[in-house]
Scaffold this active site. Structure first.
Site, mmCIF file in Angstrom:
data_model
loop_
_atom_site.group_PDB
_atom_site.id
_atom_site.type_symbol
_atom_site.label_atom_id
_atom_site.label_comp_id
_atom_site.label_asym_id
_atom_site.label_seq_id
_atom_site.Cartn_x
_atom_site.Cartn_y
_atom_site.Cartn_z
ATOM 1 N N ASP A 9 0.894 -1.168 0.000
ATOM 2 C CA ASP A 9 0.000 0.000 0.000
ATOM 3 C C ASP A 9 0.932 1.217 0.000
ATOM 4 O O ASP A 9 1.552 1.539 1.002
ATOM 5 C CB ASP A 9 -0.877 -0.037 1.265
ATOM 6 C CG ASP A 9 -1.733 1.217 1.432
ATOM 7 O OD1 ASP A 9 -1.702 2.100 0.545
ATOM 8 O OD2 ASP A 9 -2.433 1.320 2.464
ATOM 9 N N LYS A 71 2.988 11.059 -3.495
ATOM 10 C CA LYS A 71 1.902 10.396 -4.230
ATOM 11 C C LYS A 71 1.016 11.417 -4.955
ATOM 12 O O LYS A 71 0.479 11.135 -6.013
ATOM 13 C CB LYS A 71 1.070 9.573 -3.249
ATOM 14 C CG LYS A 71 -0.033 8.752 -3.880
ATOM 15 C CD LYS A 71 -0.588 7.766 -2.885
ATOM 16 C CE LYS A 71 -1.760 6.986 -3.437
ATOM 17 N NZ LYS A 71 -2.227 5.989 -2.471
ATOM 18 N N GLU A 148 -7.144 0.466 -4.710
ATOM 19 C CA GLU A 148 -7.202 0.359 -3.247
ATOM 20 C C GLU A 148 -8.525 -0.245 -2.753
ATOM 21 O O GLU A 148 -8.498 -1.138 -1.896
ATOM 22 C CB GLU A 148 -6.943 1.728 -2.610
ATOM 23 C CG GLU A 148 -5.476 2.110 -2.711
ATOM 24 C CD GLU A 148 -5.200 3.593 -2.502
ATOM 25 O OE1 GLU A 148 -6.140 4.325 -2.118
ATOM 26 O OE2 GLU A 148 -4.063 4.027 -2.731
ATOM 27 N N ASP A 170 -13.502 4.845 2.509
ATOM 28 C CA ASP A 170 -12.097 4.980 2.921
ATOM 29 C C ASP A 170 -11.813 6.420 3.368
ATOM 30 O O ASP A 170 -11.713 7.325 2.548
ATOM 31 C CB ASP A 170 -11.201 4.593 1.728
ATOM 32 C CG ASP A 170 -9.712 4.585 2.084
ATOM 33 O OD1 ASP A 170 -9.349 5.088 3.161
ATOM 34 O OD2 ASP A 170 -8.915 4.072 1.273
#
Ligand code: AMP
Length: 598
Positions: A9, A71, A148, A170
């Site tokens: 992850d 990211k 994800e 999430d």
């Protein structure tokens, strides 16, 4: 024994690596019992590469040679400055991946050369490609780029089987996204995904900070927001109170000598009730519920079509989240899989499924494209002839892999060239979308206008888009793999970048390296890695103390007192073996310096 494919992850704030061993998912420790690696990279004073907590600690001291949240930059052509060099975003990400790879090797006792890496469902083709390249630069063959929510669903699915539709909710520290997925025994399909890149648990902390600032203003007439040291302490206390309120109806913020007021020290003792706190964050939760409805309608579903809601991300431990979801959708969400580790666990499960595929295990993964891809052509736009009308070929939310084609016609008699532009977006005017590729087909037959040219778009499971144009009559063909996608690396660049990254880690560069990526790693010695980490930690701690000493000269009396306290605490911890204590001291001093510099 089958090959091992680890699951990673690669998060904005934190990253984790997991593996399936003997049928069990293990999230690999990065330091002590801690399994979470901060996604931060930096260059130390001596030029050594720092990854994780050590880099995070030096951020306050050396923001110019520390990189956070890379990211958010993945897929951009931009360079990221770190020290006296600059790097592509995928090179910085590769440093994080390389560290995770090394940790996994130390833990498992053998080389790790393959990984499944997760990305948000809304990541574009360019962002996915950059992630894949980061893996390759780190010496990892990327077995799959996995969404994800798909990973999270797999982590839950591993415990209970059965066909159903689920919502994956999430909510992390700084980002929120919700995905609608279809789960079958061995199939996970993302039907739709929506989110907000700037919503998360950090906003909840901020609400508590504002509440305390109001209290100080009303009770003492003090504006604490002007005192950086007080703000640093308040933020830390607010997060702690927030976490406490997940398990208790009340939390107390107690900060002695928070600041000086009218010549006397001001001690903060303020109780906050869960009820009060929930009222503060309610608008954020409402926003997430609206996003759920948007995602459901994109998937063409209603709440009654959903059989399961899965909670992912640390902030979903806030009880109000589950309660409000239950009220809105009439169903209790599931939260039994550790929300911080769930995505890495699902990636490891996917890795194990791929590794076992040859041994007969079957798995099918269906993902969707979150974006529409198409080209531009002459057409009618708002009643006028227009040359840049957007013609979608692959539409948003289509399951991938997918291949779609359409036919286009030359405009002029004797036309020898066609110019193909590839866009990502939804706007009917192609120029308002993002151009991700462009190429020419030359040497056409020169036929009269109306010569058909077939355009084919193929998007694979990893989100790599191939575009081919073929003159129908002659078979003349030209194709690209989105050459103009920003930040795309070619093979040579990947090799060169890997050499640079390996050199930063002090690894020899193998001049006889085969063209294929991966396979050359040696297992790391865990004891020397741990000793190296401990040394680095102490070097960083000393650097923080030195910086604090330099700043002391210009600090106000009140700030100086806080600085000296934090420095002394850290100096006391330095000679000992207690790394956790040392880290706590470093975090406290780093926070103070951060706000003093602000
Ligand atoms: P993640 O990005 O998934 O690691 O989530 C990080 C966020 O979760 C941060 O804002 C944390 O403060 C928050 N968080 C962690 N534990 C809890 C908890 N027990 N209750 C509420 N929020 C939490």
């Amino acid at each position: 024994m089958n090959e091992v494919i680890v699951g990673i992850d690669l998060g904005t704030t934190n990253s984790e690596v997991a593996v399936v061993r003997e049928g069990r998912v293990e999230v690999i420790p990065v330091s002590g019992f801690d399994r979470i690696l901060p996604s931060v990279v930096g260059i130390a004073d001596d030029g050594a590469l720092l990854v994780g907590q050590a880099a995070r600690n030096q951020y306050v001291l050396h923001p110019d040679r520390t990189v956070r949240s890379v990211k958010r930059r993945m897929g951009e052509a931009a360079r990221v400055a770190m020290g006296d060099k600059d790097y592509a975003p995928q090179e910085i990400s590769a440093m994080i991946l390389h560290r995770l790879k090394t940790l996994a090797e130390a833990h498992l006792g053998h080389a790790v050369t393959k990984a499944v890496i997760t990305v948000p469902a809304f990541f574009s083709d360019a962002q996915r490609q950059a992630t894949r390249e980061a893996g390759e630069i780190a010496g990892l063959e990327v077995a799959r780029i996995l969404n994800e929510p798909t990973a999270a669903a797999l982590a839950y699915e591993s415990r209970h089987q059965g066909a159903r539709k689920a919502l994956v909710y999430d909510l992390g520290g700084g980002t929120f996204d919700v995905s609608v997925v279809n789960l079958e025994a061995d199939v996970v399909e993302v039907l739709a995904s929506h989110g907000n890149n700037h919503l998360g648990g950090d906003d909840f902390d901020q609400k508590i900070v504002e509440f305390v600032l109001d209290h100080l203003e009303q009770t003492y007439g003090v504006d604490a927001s002007q005192t950086p040291t007080a703000m640093a302490r308040l933020r830390r206390a607010a997060e702690a109170a927030k976490i406490e309120l997940s398990d208790a109806p009340y939390a107390t913020l107690a900060e002695e000598f928070l600041l000086e007021h009218e010549g006397a020290p001001l001690h903060l003792v303020l109780e906050i009730s869960r009820e009060n706190y929930e009222a503060m964050i309610e608008p954020y939760i409402e926003e997430t519920l609206n996003t759920i409805h948007t995602a459901l309608s994109s998937a063409g579903l209603g709440a009654s079509d959903i059989q399961e809601i899965l909670l992912v991300g640390g902030a979903t431990r806030t009880p109000l989240v589950a309660r409000r979801i239950e009220q809105a959708l009439g169903m209790q969400p599931r939260g039994e899989v550790n929300p911080d580790l769930c995505v890495a666990m699902g990636a490891a499960i996917q890795g194990a499924l791929i590794a076992d595929a040859g041994a007969g295990a079957r798995t099918v993964l269906i993902d969707i494209t979150p974006y529409t891809f198409g080209t531009s052509a002459l057409g009618e736009f708002e009643g006028e002839e227009y040359t840049h009308c957007f013609v979608p070929l692959i539409r948003k939310n289509t399951p991938i892999p997918v291949s779609k084609s359409d036919v286009f016609y030359t405009v002029f008699d004797g036309q020898k060239i066609v110019d193909v532009s590839v866009f990502q977006g939804e706007d009917r005017d192609a120029l308002n979308n993002i151009q991700i590729g462009h190429f020419m087909v030359e040497g056409l037959r020169g036929a009269p206008a109306g010569n058909p040219v077939v355009l084919q778009f193929s998007l694979d499971i990893n989100g790599i888009l191939q575009v081919t144009a073929r003159e129908k009559q002659s078979g003349l063909e030209q194709s690209i793999t989105i050459e103009n996608v920003i930040a795309r690396f070619d093979r040579e660049k990947i090799d060169a970048a890997r050499d640079r990254v390996q050199a930063l880690f002090g690894e020899p560069v193998d001049p006889a390296r085969p063209a294929r990526i991966g396979g050359s790693a040696q297992p790391a010695d865990p004891s020397s890695a741990a000793a190296g980490d401990a040394r680095r930690l102490r070097v960083e701690a000393r650097a923080l103390v030195e910086k604090a000493e330099r700043m002391l000269a210009n600090a106000s009396a009140e700030n100086a007192e806080d600085l000296v306290d934090a420095m002394e605490a850290l100096k006391d911890a330095l000679p000992g073996q207690d790394d956790a204590l040392l880290k706590t001291g470093m975090d406290q001093l780093a926070d103070l310096l951060y706000y003093l510099e602000a």
